[in-house]
Write a protein that holds these residues in place. Structure first.
Motif, PDB file in Angstrom:
ATOM      1  N   ALA A   1      11.347 -40.209 -12.324  1.00  0.00           N
ATOM      2  CA  ALA A   1      10.862 -41.528 -12.728  1.00  0.00           C
ATOM      3  C   ALA A   1      10.160 -41.423 -14.071  1.00  0.00           C
ATOM      4  CB  ALA A   1       9.907 -42.084 -11.676  1.00  0.00           C
ATOM      5  N   LEU A   2      10.525 -42.327 -14.976  1.00  0.00           N
ATOM      6  CA  LEU A   2       9.919 -42.360 -16.304  1.00  0.00           C
ATOM      7  C   LEU A   2       8.846 -43.435 -16.436  1.00  0.00           C
ATOM      8  CD1 LEU A   2      13.251 -41.936 -18.211  1.00  0.00           C
ATOM      9  CD2 LEU A   2      11.252 -40.533 -18.708  1.00  0.00           C
ATOM     10  N   ASN A   3       8.852 -44.405 -15.523  1.00  0.00           N
ATOM     11  CA  ASN A   3       7.915 -45.520 -15.605  1.00  0.00           C
ATOM     12  C   ASN A   3       7.615 -46.027 -14.203  1.00  0.00           C
ATOM     13  OD1 ASN A   3      10.154 -47.302 -14.886  1.00  0.00           O
ATOM     14  ND2 ASN A   3      10.817 -47.065 -17.016  1.00  0.00           N
ATOM     15  N   GLU A   4       6.798 -47.063 -14.132  1.00  0.00           N
ATOM     16  CA  GLU A   4       6.374 -47.557 -12.829  1.00  0.00           C
ATOM     17  C   GLU A   4       7.522 -48.164 -12.035  1.00  0.00           C
ATOM     18  OE1 GLU A   4       3.667 -47.641  -9.870  1.00  0.00           O
ATOM     19  OE2 GLU A   4       3.440 -46.755 -11.871  1.00  0.00           O
ATOM     20  N   ASP A   5       8.436 -48.833 -12.707  1.00  0.00           N
ATOM     21  CA  ASP A   5       9.605 -49.393 -12.007  1.00  0.00           C
ATOM     22  C   ASP A   5      10.432 -48.271 -11.373  1.00  0.00           C
ATOM     23  OD1 ASP A   5       8.919 -51.976 -12.621  1.00  0.00           O
ATOM     24  OD2 ASP A   5      10.246 -52.102 -14.373  1.00  0.00           O
ATOM     25  N   ASP A   6      10.686 -47.209 -12.153  1.00  0.00           N
ATOM     26  CA  ASP A   6      11.418 -46.060 -11.617  1.00  0.00           C
ATOM     27  C   ASP A   6      10.671 -45.451 -10.433  1.00  0.00           C
ATOM     28  OD1 ASP A   6      13.254 -46.406 -13.620  1.00  0.00           O
ATOM     29  OD2 ASP A   6      12.701 -44.617 -14.758  1.00  0.00           O
TER      30      ASP A   6
ATOM     31  N   GLY B   1       4.560 -35.510 -11.760  1.00  0.00           N
ATOM     32  CA  GLY B   1       5.175 -35.204 -13.042  1.00  0.00           C
ATOM     33  C   GLY B   1       4.956 -33.767 -13.458  1.00  0.00           C
ATOM     34  N   SER B   2       3.732 -33.254 -13.220  1.00  0.00           N
ATOM     35  CA  SER B   2       3.428 -31.864 -13.572  1.00  0.00           C
ATOM     36  C   SER B   2       4.278 -30.894 -12.773  1.00  0.00           C
ATOM     37  CB  SER B   2       1.942 -31.583 -13.335  1.00  0.00           C
ATOM     38  OG  SER B   2       1.143 -32.360 -14.191  1.00  0.00           O
ATOM     39  N   GLU B   3       4.480 -31.188 -11.492  1.00  0.00           N
ATOM     40  CA  GLU B   3       5.304 -30.311 -10.650  1.00  0.00           C
ATOM     41  C   GLU B   3       6.759 -30.329 -11.105  1.00  0.00           C
ATOM     42  OE1 GLU B   3       2.883 -30.458  -6.398  1.00  0.00           O
ATOM     43  OE2 GLU B   3       4.229 -32.121  -6.947  1.00  0.00           O
ATOM     44  N   CYS B   4       7.222 -31.484 -11.595  1.00  0.00           N
ATOM     45  CA  CYS B   4       8.587 -31.552 -12.138  1.00  0.00           C
ATOM     46  C   CYS B   4       8.714 -30.660 -13.368  1.00  0.00           C
ATOM     47  CB  CYS B   4       8.939 -32.991 -12.506  1.00  0.00           C
ATOM     48  SG  CYS B   4       9.103 -34.118 -11.101  1.00  0.00           S
TER      49      CYS B   4
ATOM     50  N   ASN C   1      11.156 -28.264 -20.089  1.00  0.00           N
ATOM     51  CA  ASN C   1      11.596 -29.052 -21.239  1.00  0.00           C
ATOM     52  C   ASN C   1      11.668 -30.552 -20.966  1.00  0.00           C
ATOM     53  OD1 ASN C   1      12.024 -26.916 -23.177  1.00  0.00           O
ATOM     54  ND2 ASN C   1      13.773 -26.296 -21.918  1.00  0.00           N
ATOM     55  N   LEU C   2      11.287 -30.966 -19.766  1.00  0.00           N
ATOM     56  CA  LEU C   2      11.293 -32.393 -19.451  1.00  0.00           C
ATOM     57  C   LEU C   2      10.246 -33.130 -20.273  1.00  0.00           C
ATOM     58  CD1 LEU C   2      11.633 -32.382 -15.551  1.00  0.00           C
ATOM     59  CD2 LEU C   2      13.408 -32.927 -17.230  1.00  0.00           C
ATOM     60  N   SER C   3      10.516 -34.409 -20.494  1.00  0.00           N
ATOM     61  CA  SER C   3       9.609 -35.258 -21.249  1.00  0.00           C
ATOM     62  C   SER C   3       8.253 -35.392 -20.558  1.00  0.00           C
ATOM     63  CB  SER C   3      10.222 -36.648 -21.425  1.00  0.00           C
ATOM     64  OG  SER C   3       9.280 -37.579 -21.875  1.00  0.00           O
ATOM     65  N   ALA C   4       7.214 -35.544 -21.368  1.00  0.00           N
ATOM     66  CA  ALA C   4       5.870 -35.785 -20.832  1.00  0.00           C
ATOM     67  C   ALA C   4       5.780 -37.147 -20.148  1.00  0.00           C
ATOM     68  CB  ALA C   4       4.845 -35.698 -21.959  1.00  0.00           C
ATOM     69  N   GLN C   5       6.761 -38.017 -20.364  1.00  0.00           N
ATOM     70  CA  GLN C   5       6.767 -39.337 -19.722  1.00  0.00           C
ATOM     71  C   GLN C   5       7.064 -39.253 -18.222  1.00  0.00           C
ATOM     72  OE1 GLN C   5       8.817 -42.632 -21.813  1.00  0.00           O
ATOM     73  NE2 GLN C   5       9.340 -41.087 -23.354  1.00  0.00           N
ATOM     74  N   ILE C   6       7.660 -38.161 -17.777  1.00  0.00           N
ATOM     75  CA  ILE C   6       8.009 -38.039 -16.362  1.00  0.00           C
ATOM     76  C   ILE C   6       6.727 -38.081 -15.529  1.00  0.00           C
ATOM     77  CG2 ILE C   6       9.087 -36.593 -14.599  1.00  0.00           C
ATOM     78  CD1 ILE C   6      11.018 -37.726 -16.688  1.00  0.00           C
ATOM     79  N   ASN C   7       6.642 -39.056 -14.612  1.00  0.00           N
ATOM     80  CA  ASN C   7       5.420 -39.176 -13.808  1.00  0.00           C
ATOM     81  C   ASN C   7       5.612 -38.859 -12.331  1.00  0.00           C
ATOM     82  OD1 ASN C   7       6.296 -41.638 -12.455  1.00  0.00           O
ATOM     83  ND2 ASN C   7       5.792 -42.736 -14.329  1.00  0.00           N
ATOM     84  N   THR C   8       6.868 -38.816 -11.881  1.00  0.00           N
ATOM     85  CA  THR C   8       7.149 -38.600 -10.469  1.00  0.00           C
ATOM     86  C   THR C   8       8.560 -38.051 -10.323  1.00  0.00           C
ATOM     87  OG1 THR C   8       5.825 -40.558  -9.928  1.00  0.00           O
ATOM     88  CG2 THR C   8       7.181 -39.688  -8.167  1.00  0.00           C
ATOM     89  N   GLY C   9       8.819 -37.348  -9.221  1.00  0.00           N
ATOM     90  CA  GLY C   9      10.174 -36.899  -8.940  1.00  0.00           C
ATOM     91  C   GLY C   9      10.410 -36.671  -7.464  1.00  0.00           C
TER      92      GLY C   9
ATOM     93  N   ILE D   1      19.560 -33.070 -13.172  1.00  0.00           N
ATOM     94  CA  ILE D   1      18.528 -34.059 -13.449  1.00  0.00           C
ATOM     95  C   ILE D   1      19.131 -35.458 -13.320  1.00  0.00           C
ATOM     96  CG2 ILE D   1      16.901 -34.960 -15.148  1.00  0.00           C
ATOM     97  CD1 ILE D   1      16.221 -32.139 -14.162  1.00  0.00           C
ATOM     98  N   ARG D   2      18.430 -36.329 -12.602  1.00  0.00           N
ATOM     99  CA  ARG D   2      18.882 -37.713 -12.452  1.00  0.00           C
ATOM    100  C   ARG D   2      17.738 -38.669 -12.735  1.00  0.00           C
ATOM    101  NH1 ARG D   2      23.727 -38.850  -9.673  1.00  0.00           N
ATOM    102  NH2 ARG D   2      23.229 -40.905 -10.488  1.00  0.00           N
ATOM    103  N   THR D   3      18.042 -39.768 -13.393  1.00  0.00           N
ATOM    104  CA  THR D   3      17.168 -40.931 -13.434  1.00  0.00           C
ATOM    105  C   THR D   3      18.035 -42.109 -12.993  1.00  0.00           C
ATOM    106  OG1 THR D   3      17.648 -41.747 -15.667  1.00  0.00           O
ATOM    107  CG2 THR D   3      16.081 -39.917 -15.483  1.00  0.00           C
ATOM    108  N   PRO D   4      17.462 -43.300 -12.821  1.00  0.00           N
ATOM    109  CA  PRO D   4      18.316 -44.446 -12.475  1.00  0.00           C
ATOM    110  C   PRO D   4      19.391 -44.754 -13.513  1.00  0.00           C
ATOM    111  CG  PRO D   4      16.030 -44.938 -11.950  1.00  0.00           C
ATOM    112  CD  PRO D   4      16.026 -43.632 -12.708  1.00  0.00           C
ATOM    113  N   GLU D   5      19.236 -44.242 -14.749  1.00  0.00           N
ATOM    114  CA  GLU D   5      20.166 -44.589 -15.828  1.00  0.00           C
ATOM    115  C   GLU D   5      21.146 -43.486 -16.208  1.00  0.00           C
ATOM    116  OE1 GLU D   5      16.756 -45.214 -16.251  1.00  0.00           O
ATOM    117  OE2 GLU D   5      17.080 -47.282 -15.575  1.00  0.00           O
ATOM    118  N   VAL D   6      20.858 -42.223 -15.869  1.00  0.00           N
ATOM    119  CA  VAL D   6      21.667 -41.146 -16.413  1.00  0.00           C
ATOM    120  C   VAL D   6      21.571 -39.915 -15.529  1.00  0.00           C
ATOM    121  CG1 VAL D   6      19.818 -40.119 -17.828  1.00  0.00           C
ATOM    122  CG2 VAL D   6      22.203 -39.973 -18.632  1.00  0.00           C
TER     123      VAL D   6
END
Length: 373
Positions: free
Chosen positions: A98-103, A126-129, A135-143, A246-251
């Motif tokens: 998840a990159l944001n609250e909606d995700d 996010g830290s555990e991810c 190399n994951l983005s700092a925007q990652i907040n959950t997984g 790696i998966r997000t809702p978009e990619v």
């Protein structure tokens, strides 16, 4: 020569069935209108992901996917020992991020659904991810981490299947155009193309999104539709960014055993338009960059397009038609690589030994005749 089986479609679905049949000492010919192995499975990411790739409301798909995944390790072990191929069977697992609250809200909903089914998943911060993938983005907040969703190198898998078939004397016809089934008295007798007749006792249609041509010959309209997916292959040999899927809702981003990184995949109802479009490629790369900024430096190896075969209910179509001796194995949609080996086993057991299975009943062609009527 009269073959025991003629398989129409030389992708992963057709090649796994051919492999299963020749293990039972029957004669097989495989026909494809393209090069063998150049169907949707060639452009796929090779994910064996019954959880991450499925919607939880599609319970039949989830359950069948889990059964198909259990079947894989021994299947791959046997195939690799027979062919000396390493198909890149990787068991690291999948990270859904998840990159944001909606995700995050989407992930939370899916996590509780998966947990209620007793599935093997973990909720990560996010830290555990980033501990798993620095190399994951700092925007990652959950997984969500799914240990069971794994992968293989689908292109090497296709080569191994093809080689095994050739080793066991399967016959092949490639680049066959204008082929058609010859049906007499409600029984399929031959496959005809270029003034050549292929005689067989049984015919199995495994040509994915192009199956409608043959389905219409046995009274089924619109068995499948092509769902276009655009895919990018990047080169991470010199700059390895990730090890997990790696998966997000978009990619999705899938690291392969050959050092490539597969980024995909769009979902488009545009018929058989095989063009790569700037808009979709931009969206995929932008979504990938948001989760993994390091892709900015990676060379592009390939842009590709595949056509997923989807039925009206997104469930497979496996079994005999109302034409005697004519079978189908298609409609795997997003799960072609995952479903094919188990589907081959179940269908061949049914045809050769009349063994029933609950999934063959669920995925039979009967529902399409009812839907047509």
């Amino acid at each position: 020569m009269i073959f025991d089986f003629c398989i129409i479609g030389g992708g992963i679905a057709g090649l796994t069935i051919a492999n299963e049949l020749v293990r039972n000492s029957v004669s097989v010919v495989v026909i494809d209108e393209d090069e063998i192995g150049k169907g949707a499975g060639y452009y796929a990411a090779g994910m064996l992901a019954p959880l991450i790739e499925s919607k939880i409301e599609e319970v039949n798909i989830v359950n069948y996917g889990l059964e198909a995944l259990k079947y894989y390790p021994d299947y791959i072990s046997n195939l690799e020992s027979e062919t000396n191929f390493d198909v890149g069977f990787k068991k690291e697992g999948t990270l859904l991020l998840a990159l944001n609250e909606d995700d995050r809200n989407i992930l939370k909903h899916r996590y509780y659904e998966y947990e209620s089914l007793g599935l093997d998943i973990n909720w990560l911060t996010g830290s555990e991810c980033r501990e798993l993938e620095p190399n994951l983005s700092a925007q990652i907040n959950t997984g969500i981490f799914s240990k069971s969703d794994i992968q293989l190198n689908n292109r090497i898998f296709i080569k191994a299947l093809f080689q095994n078939c050739k080793n066991k004397k399967v016959s092949f016809h490639e680049k066959v155009i204008n082929g058609e089934l010859v049906i007499v008295n409600n029984t399929v007798k031959e496959f005809k193309f270029d003034n050549i007749l292929i005689n067989a006792k049984n015919f199995i249609v495994t040509c994915g999104a192009k199956s409608n041509k043959y389905a219409s010959q046995c009274g089924i309209k619109n068995l499948v539709r092509p769902v276009k997916g655009q895919v990018i292959r990047l080169d991470q040999k010199k700059l390895e960014l990730i090890n997990y899927i790696i998966r997000t809702p978009e990619v999705y981003l899938v690291p392969k055993s050959d050092g490539s990184l597969v980024v995909g995949g769009s979902t488009e109802d545009k018929g058989f338009d095989n063009s790569n479009t700037a808009g979709e490629i931009f969206e995929l790369l932008n979504s990938a960059y948001e989760v993994l900024p390091g892709i900015y430096e990676l060379p592009i190896l390939e842009l590709g397009t595949g056509f997923r075969p989807a039925t009206y209910d997104n469930e497979p179509a496996i079994g005999e038609s109302e034409i005697k001796g004519l079978y189908f194995a298609t409609g795997y949609y997003r799960h072609g690589v995952l479903f094919s080996p188990l589907s081959a086993k179940l269908l061949c057991d049914k045809i050769l030994y009349n063994k029933s299975n609950k999934y063959l009943e669920l995925f039979s062609l009967d529902r399409f005749y009812l839907n047509t009527n």
